[in-house]
Design an enzyme around this catalytic site. Structure first.
Site, PDB file in Angstrom:
ATOM      1  N   LYS A 174       0.861  -1.192   0.000  1.00 58.07           N
ATOM      2  CA  LYS A 174       0.000   0.000   0.000  1.00 58.07           C
ATOM      3  C   LYS A 174       0.896   1.240   0.000  1.00 58.07           C
ATOM      4  CE  LYS A 174      -1.780   2.811   2.778  1.00 58.07           C
ATOM      5  NZ  LYS A 174      -1.664   4.029   1.938  1.00 58.07           N
ATOM      6  N   GLU A 177      -1.299   7.285  -0.375  1.00 64.59           N
ATOM      7  CA  GLU A 177      -2.476   7.637  -1.186  1.00 64.59           C
ATOM      8  C   GLU A 177      -2.201   8.842  -2.078  1.00 64.59           C
ATOM      9  OE1 GLU A 177      -2.043   7.626   2.001  1.00 64.59           O
ATOM     10  OE2 GLU A 177      -3.108   9.201   3.086  1.00 64.59           O
ATOM     11  N   GLY A 227       7.340   5.631   7.267  1.00 61.72           N
ATOM     12  CA  GLY A 227       6.469   6.797   7.372  1.00 61.72           C
ATOM     13  C   GLY A 227       6.777   7.551   8.642  1.00 61.72           C
ATOM     14  N   GLY A 228       5.813   8.309   9.110  1.00 60.20           N
ATOM     15  CA  GLY A 228       6.026   9.179  10.261  1.00 60.20           C
ATOM     16  C   GLY A 228       5.961   8.436  11.596  1.00 60.20           C
ATOM     17  N   THR A 231       2.341   7.628  12.995  1.00 61.27           N
ATOM     18  CA  THR A 231       1.740   6.499  12.293  1.00 61.27           C
ATOM     19  C   THR A 231       2.458   5.202  12.672  1.00 61.27           C
ATOM     20  OG1 THR A 231       1.542   8.037  10.450  1.00 61.27           O
ATOM     21  CG2 THR A 231       0.831   5.791  10.054  1.00 61.27           C
ATOM     22  N   GLY A 232       3.772   5.288  12.807  1.00 61.32           N
ATOM     23  CA  GLY A 232       4.547   4.103  13.181  1.00 61.32           C
ATOM     24  C   GLY A 232       4.079   3.503  14.497  1.00 61.32           C
ATOM     25  N   GLU A 249      10.587   2.101   9.670  1.00 62.12           N
ATOM     26  CA  GLU A 249      11.531   3.134   9.212  1.00 62.12           C
ATOM     27  C   GLU A 249      10.819   4.464   9.383  1.00 62.12           C
ATOM     28  OE1 GLU A 249      14.587   2.917   8.040  1.00 62.12           O
ATOM     29  OE2 GLU A 249      14.746   0.741   7.877  1.00 62.12           O
ATOM     30  N   CYS A 283      13.796  11.901   4.859  1.00 60.13           N
ATOM     31  CA  CYS A 283      13.882  11.443   6.251  1.00 60.13           C
ATOM     32  C   CYS A 283      15.264  11.665   6.835  1.00 60.13           C
ATOM     33  CB  CYS A 283      13.493   9.981   6.342  1.00 60.13           C
ATOM     34  SG  CYS A 283      14.438   8.944   5.218  1.00 60.13           S
ATOM     35  N   GLU A 384      10.133  16.796  13.685  1.00 52.00           N
ATOM     36  CA  GLU A 384      10.416  16.745  12.252  1.00 52.00           C
ATOM     37  C   GLU A 384       9.448  17.665  11.504  1.00 52.00           C
ATOM     38  OE1 GLU A 384       9.350  13.125  10.181  1.00 52.00           O
ATOM     39  OE2 GLU A 384      11.344  13.002   9.311  1.00 52.00           O
TER      40      GLU A 384
END
Ligand code: NAD
Length: 489
Positions: A174, A177, A227-228, A231-232, A249, A283, A384
């Site tokens: 995925k 989006e 991702g961020g 979300t991680g 990551e 990143c 970040e």
């Protein structure tokens, strides 16, 4: 044409939802893609499960899997321009940068193709026990959910897809989006290269509706996420009830440490590239400049002078040196970080407000921005922003530089600039980061591991460990001369 790829078939979303993708450089419509939801995610997992449990791929000799990856690398090189244009339209990044990404993506497939073909990590164990054959073999983990971000869409995808396939897994991918088109193209190439149906599946859609089911579903064995940080944490929590293997990551707030004896011109040049490449949406960006006190004024003055000349523009503007931010929301987030920094006492040296060039009004542009006299307590320093924002802090001693550099929850990358070789090695060894550059910034190669310490995540991509991530080690012990042991006599 439908854009979800499930069980070797192109299909639309069950609920008929679609999403418009617009170029961040000027808002033009790039395409309309199918928007998957939980039912599509479940169907993709079913297809991957079936391919893994009953299909030929996991049992295909590793060398043959490797040859398939080498074919994919060839196909990527054949279609490089098409992929680069698609990546630039989705992300807004300069075409030349997308072309470089495509070269790196082909290299990643080639690296894992060769690694698989060379026999991987299996080994015979020297047990010291007579009449025993003991081996550690490596098997695929199973069904992997691969979830990727928008900043380097196909590059981050290749770091997962290539080793996952090399190890014999089936997967559901995925992508973000916001940037789905190159992932669609990759599925076509995997099918063209001869990958069996159901091994590679693609769903497109939002995180909570299409991504979360890939983390929760008990039929998934592993989630690899880039991702961020926020979300991680969600991904890890969603995977916990079924104790899935997880690789994360996440973000970084990476220090770029410049000592007074550094080569001035080179260090300035790299300080700019470290943070402003791809408008800071990297990143590993060197977003925290730590400069030794006696060098501070002249160094910052030169960085600011050159930052002011960086020209912004769309992917196909040959004069542009950097592009837009990915979305209106993201630009607002960057602006909020700059405003917070200024409110907390940072000094604005350049940038800091949207460009007034009429040619840039339809894109999400934000100029290279330098905030001086920063302190670790400021949110713009320790969180970040993921934008073209450089914060500058001063240090006096080597110990202070290391302490400032490590004063972050992140630990992805860092760099040190000095002509004192012993000092660069001392500092490099004390930085708590997965990658450290000495007198350089940003290079990486597929042969060397990439990943974070602390809240930049865990697990490694690239290198041999990037393959091991998608393998289970199994110890097989064979007694060559079994005899009754009479333990209970
Ligand atoms: P993001 O966390 O918003 O989204 C990443 C992916 O997760 C997207 O595909 C998104 O749809 C999906 N997602 C969102 N919510 C989800 C949920 N609840 N469950 C499952 N999936 C979900 O990140 P982003 O804004 O796309 O990317 C930027 C971030 O990625 C930055 O923090 C950057 O540092 C990080 N990044 C890290 C690396 C690395 O190598 N460490 C590389 C690139 C980007």
């Amino acid at each position: 044409m439908p854009q979800l790829f499930i069980g070797g078939q192109w299909t639309v979303a069950v609920d008929g939802q679609v999403r418009e993708i617009r170029c961040p450089a000027d808002g033009t419509l790039v395409g309309t893609v199918d928007e998957a939801g939980p039912k599509d995610a479940a169907a993709a997992i079913t297809a991957a499960r079936d391919a893994f449990d009953r299909g030929p791929w996991p049992g295909t000799p590793a060398a043959e899997r490797g040859w398939l990856l080498l074919r994919v690398a060839d196909l990527l090189e054949r279609d490089k321009e098409k992929f680069a244009r698609a990546e630039s339209l989705d992300t807004g990044k300069r075409l030349v940068e997308s072309e470089l990404d495509m070269d790196d993506i082909a290299k990643c497939f080639r690296y894992y193709g060769n690694l698989a073909a060379s026999g991987g990590n299996d080994r015979v164990v020297n047990t010291g026990v007579p009449d025993v054959d003991s081996r550690v073999v490596h098997e695929p983990v199973g069904v992997c959910s691969l979830i990727t971000p928008w900043n380097y869409p196909l590059l981050q995808t290749s770091w997962k897809v290539a080793p996952a396939l090399a190890a014999g897994n089936a997967f559901v991918l995925k992508p973000s989006e916001l940037t789905p088109h190159t992932a669609i193209g990759l599925m076509r190439l995997l099918a063209e290269a001869g990958l069996p149906d159901g091994v590679a599946n693609l769903i497109l859609g939002a995180g909570p509706t299409a991504g979360a089911p890939l983390c929760e579903d008990p039929r998934v064995d592993m989630v690899s996420f880039t991702g961020g940080l926020v979300t991680g944490r969600r991904v890890m929590a969603a995977a916990a009830p079924t104790v899935k293997k997880v690789a994360l990551e996440l973000g970084g707030k990476n220090p770029n440490i410049v000592f007074a004896d550094a080569d001035f011109e080179t260090a300035v040049d790299y300080a700019l590239m470290a943070v402003f490449l791809h408008s800071g949406q990297v990143c590993s960006a060197g977003a925290r400049l730590l400069v030794q006190d006696e060098l501070h004024d002249s160094f910052v003055a030169e960085v600011v002078k050159r930052a002011r000349t960086i020209r912004m523009g769309g992917p196909f503007d040959d004069h542009a040196r950097t592009g837009p931010l990915i979305s209106a929301t993201h630009r607002e987030k960057v602006e909020a970080y700059v405003a917070a920094g200024l409110a907390e006492g940072a000094v604005l040296r350049c940038g800091g407000s949207r460009p007034d060039d009429p040619a840039l009004q339809n894109g999400y542009y934000y100029p290279p921005t330098v905030l001086d006299e920063c302190t670790p307590a400021m949110s713009v320093v320790h969180e970040e922003s993921f934008g073209p924002v450089l914060t500058v802090e001063r240090f006096r001693s080597e110990a202070e530089a290391v302490a400032l550099a490590n004063d972050t929850v992140y630990g992805l990358t860092g760099a040190v600039w000095s002509q004192d070789i012993a000092r660069t090695h001392r500092v490099a060894s004390r930085l708590r980061a997965g990658t450290v550059w000495i007198n350089d910034f940003h290079p990486y190669v597929p042969q060397a591991e990439w990943g974070g310490m602390k809240q930049s995540g865990f697990g490694r991509e690239l290198g041999p460990a990037g393959l091991a991530e998608y393998e289970e080690a199994k110890h097989v012990w064979r007694n060559l001369a079994p005899q009754p042991q009479r333990w209970f006599e």
